[in-house]
Design a protein around this motif. Sequence first.
Motif, PDB file in Angstrom:
ATOM      1  N   GLY A   1       0.797  -1.215   0.000  1.00  0.00           N
ATOM      2  CA  GLY A   1       0.000   0.000   0.000  1.00  0.00           C
ATOM      3  C   GLY A   1       0.833   1.271   0.000  1.00  0.00           C
ATOM      4  O   GLY A   1       0.346   2.331  -0.389  1.00  0.00           O
ATOM      5  N   VAL A   2       2.086   1.189   0.435  1.00  0.00           N
ATOM      6  CA  VAL A   2       2.910   2.390   0.454  1.00  0.00           C
ATOM      7  C   VAL A   2       3.691   2.554  -0.840  1.00  0.00           C
ATOM      8  O   VAL A   2       4.452   3.503  -0.995  1.00  0.00           O
ATOM      9  N   LYS A   3       3.546   1.625  -1.777  1.00  0.00           N
ATOM     10  CA  LYS A   3       4.265   1.712  -3.042  1.00  0.00           C
ATOM     11  C   LYS A   3       3.518   2.601  -4.021  1.00  0.00           C
ATOM     12  O   LYS A   3       2.315   2.802  -3.929  1.00  0.00           O
ATOM     13  N   ARG A   4       4.250   3.096  -5.013  1.00  0.00           N
ATOM     14  CA  ARG A   4       3.644   3.900  -6.061  1.00  0.00           C
ATOM     15  C   ARG A   4       3.124   2.974  -7.153  1.00  0.00           C
ATOM     16  O   ARG A   4       2.986   1.790  -6.968  1.00  0.00           O
ATOM     17  N   GLY A   5       2.797   3.529  -8.313  1.00  0.00           N
ATOM     18  CA  GLY A   5       2.326   2.700  -9.409  1.00  0.00           C
ATOM     19  C   GLY A   5       0.842   2.458  -9.339  1.00  0.00           C
ATOM     20  O   GLY A   5       0.041   3.392  -9.243  1.00  0.00           O
ATOM     21  N   ILE A   6       0.476   1.205  -9.309  1.00  0.00           N
ATOM     22  CA  ILE A   6      -0.940   0.855  -9.393  1.00  0.00           C
ATOM     23  C   ILE A   6      -1.708   1.327  -8.170  1.00  0.00           C
ATOM     24  O   ILE A   6      -2.905   1.645  -8.257  1.00  0.00           O
ATOM     25  N   MET A   7      -1.051   1.417  -7.014  1.00  0.00           N
ATOM     26  CA  MET A   7      -1.739   1.877  -5.815  1.00  0.00           C
ATOM     27  C   MET A   7      -2.180   3.328  -5.955  1.00  0.00           C
ATOM     28  O   MET A   7      -3.223   3.722  -5.464  1.00  0.00           O
ATOM     29  N   GLU A   8      -1.358   4.145  -6.623  1.00  0.00           N
ATOM     30  CA  GLU A   8      -1.701   5.547  -6.809  1.00  0.00           C
ATOM     31  C   GLU A   8      -2.852   5.723  -7.793  1.00  0.00           C
ATOM     32  O   GLU A   8      -3.534   6.749  -7.760  1.00  0.00           O
ATOM     33  N   MET A   9      -3.054   4.759  -8.666  1.00  0.00           N
ATOM     34  CA  MET A   9      -4.098   4.879  -9.679  1.00  0.00           C
ATOM     35  C   MET A   9      -5.474   4.517  -9.124  1.00  0.00           C
ATOM     36  O   MET A   9      -6.497   4.942  -9.662  1.00  0.00           O
ATOM     37  N   ALA A  10      -5.516   3.724  -8.058  1.00  0.00           N
ATOM     38  CA  ALA A  10      -6.782   3.200  -7.551  1.00  0.00           C
ATOM     39  C   ALA A  10      -7.632   4.293  -6.920  1.00  0.00           C
ATOM     40  O   ALA A  10      -7.131   5.130  -6.167  1.00  0.00           O
ATOM     41  N   ASP A  11      -8.927   4.285  -7.241  1.00  0.00           N
ATOM     42  CA  ASP A  11      -9.883   5.177  -6.599  1.00  0.00           C
ATOM     43  C   ASP A  11     -10.449   4.542  -5.335  1.00  0.00           C
ATOM     44  O   ASP A  11     -10.676   5.212  -4.334  1.00  0.00           O
ATOM     45  N   ILE A  12     -10.689   3.233  -5.405  1.00  0.00           N
ATOM     46  CA  ILE A  12     -11.190   2.476  -4.254  1.00  0.00           C
ATOM     47  C   ILE A  12     -10.473   1.131  -4.235  1.00  0.00           C
ATOM     48  O   ILE A  12     -10.351   0.478  -5.277  1.00  0.00           O
ATOM     49  N   ILE A  13     -10.004   0.735  -3.068  1.00  0.00           N
ATOM     50  CA  ILE A  13      -9.414  -0.593  -2.895  1.00  0.00           C
ATOM     51  C   ILE A  13     -10.430  -1.471  -2.176  1.00  0.00           C
ATOM     52  O   ILE A  13     -10.951  -1.097  -1.124  1.00  0.00           O
ATOM     53  N   LEU A  14     -10.730  -2.611  -2.762  1.00  0.00           N
ATOM     54  CA  LEU A  14     -11.665  -3.557  -2.159  1.00  0.00           C
ATOM     55  C   LEU A  14     -10.910  -4.808  -1.727  1.00  0.00           C
ATOM     56  O   LEU A  14     -10.286  -5.484  -2.557  1.00  0.00           O
ATOM     57  N   VAL A  15     -10.940  -5.084  -0.440  1.00  0.00           N
ATOM     58  CA  VAL A  15     -10.338  -6.310   0.075  1.00  0.00           C
ATOM     59  C   VAL A  15     -11.413  -7.390   0.025  1.00  0.00           C
ATOM     60  O   VAL A  15     -12.346  -7.393   0.821  1.00  0.00           O
ATOM     61  N   ASN A  16     -11.278  -8.288  -0.925  1.00  0.00           N
ATOM     62  CA  ASN A  16     -12.285  -9.321  -1.160  1.00  0.00           C
ATOM     63  C   ASN A  16     -12.083 -10.512  -0.210  1.00  0.00           C
ATOM     64  O   ASN A  16     -11.100 -10.575   0.514  1.00  0.00           O
ATOM     65  N   LYS A  17     -13.036 -11.413  -0.223  1.00  0.00           N
ATOM     66  CA  LYS A  17     -13.008 -12.642   0.576  1.00  0.00           C
ATOM     67  C   LYS A  17     -13.079 -12.356   2.074  1.00  0.00           C
ATOM     68  O   LYS A  17     -12.481 -13.084   2.888  1.00  0.00           O
ATOM     69  N   ALA A  18     -13.803 -11.291   2.436  1.00  0.00           N
ATOM     70  CA  ALA A  18     -13.986 -10.960   3.848  1.00  0.00           C
ATOM     71  C   ALA A  18     -15.119 -11.810   4.419  1.00  0.00           C
ATOM     72  O   ALA A  18     -16.187 -11.321   4.778  1.00  0.00           O
TER      73      ALA A  18
END
Length: 327
Positions: A181-198
Motif C-alpha cells: 500500500g505504500v508503493k507507487r504505481g498501481i496503488m496511486e491509480m486506484a480510486d477504491i481498494i476492495l479487500v475481497n473474501k472478507a
Amino acid sequence: MNISELAQKVAAGDRRALARAITLVESARADHRAQALELADALRSTQRQALRIGLSGTPGVGKSTFIESFGLMLVAQGLRVAVLAVDPSSARSGGSILGDKTRMERLSREPMAFIRPSPSRTHLGGVARRTREAVALCEAAGFDVVLIETVGVGQSETVVAELSDLFILLLAPAGGDELQGVKRGIMEMADIILVNKADGDLKAAATRTRADYSGALRLLRRRPQDPPDFPKALAVSALEDEGLANAWEEMQSLTEWRREHGHWDRRRAVQARHWFEEEVRQGLLAALTASPDIRAAMQATGDAVARGEATPDSAAAKVLAQMAARN
C-alpha cells in the motif's frame, strides 16, 4: 456488411448486433478496420455515457466472482450492465481460453447483462488493443455500467485507468503484501481498494488488511480529482454478497462529486487525447514496419547485434538515424 444497419441495431440495444460490432473492431483486417471507423462515426451522435469501472487485481483474488455478484446487484436495481473481460493470451500459440461466461454463469443468463471476453494478444497493461472501442460500443448500446476486467498482471496493470471513470483494485486478505500500500504505481491509480473474501476464516484477516491499506492510502498525496476522504479501502465478500451495496454507494458518491466539480468531463477529455496520441504512435509503428527497406535494414542490423558486432542501443540509434534521413 451494412454498417448503417448495424449501427441502428447497436443503438437500439440489440445484443447480437453489439457482439458483431465488437468482433468487427477487434479484427486486424484492413477492410474491417475501415468499417469499424465508419461504425464509430455513425454511433458518435448517440452521445450516451455509461459509468466505466475498471477492475484490476492479481489472479485468484476473485475478480470474476466479484463482477458476477456486483453485476447481479446492479441488474436487480434496473441497470443494464456490460462486462468486458480481457483474458491473457498464450505467448506460444497466441490463443486464449475466453472462459469468463462460464465463470459468470448466473450473470450471463440475465437479459440486462452482456459479457464479452476478449484476448489480450500481445498488448500490455492488462487490456486488449481495442477494449476502448468496445467500451464506446457498449455505451452507444445504452448500457448504464461497463465493467472492464483486466488480465490481472500486477503493478504494471495501469492502462485500464486510461479508459475508465473509476479504477477499482481488488486485493485478497493475508496475501503477505500488506505493505504494498505504500508503493507507487498501481496503488496511486486506484480510486477504491476492495479487500475481497472478507468471509469465514478470512474475515478477521480482511479487516486487518483493510485497515493496513487505509493507513497506507493516507500517506499518499491527495489528488485534485478526489474529495478529502478518497481514495479509500473497503472490505467486501463477493461470495456472501456483503459490502457490495456499500461499495456501490461509495462509487456513486465519488462519481457525483467528480461530475459536480468538473473532473468527470476533464478526465474524459484527457483520456480522449491520450488514445488519439496512442493511435498515432501505433499507426506510425505499423507504417514503418510495412516498408520493405526498413524491414531489411532492421533484419541486417539485428543479425549484427546477434553476432555481437554492435550493441542493441547503438544499432537502434543507427536504424533510427537512417529512417530520419529518408524522411
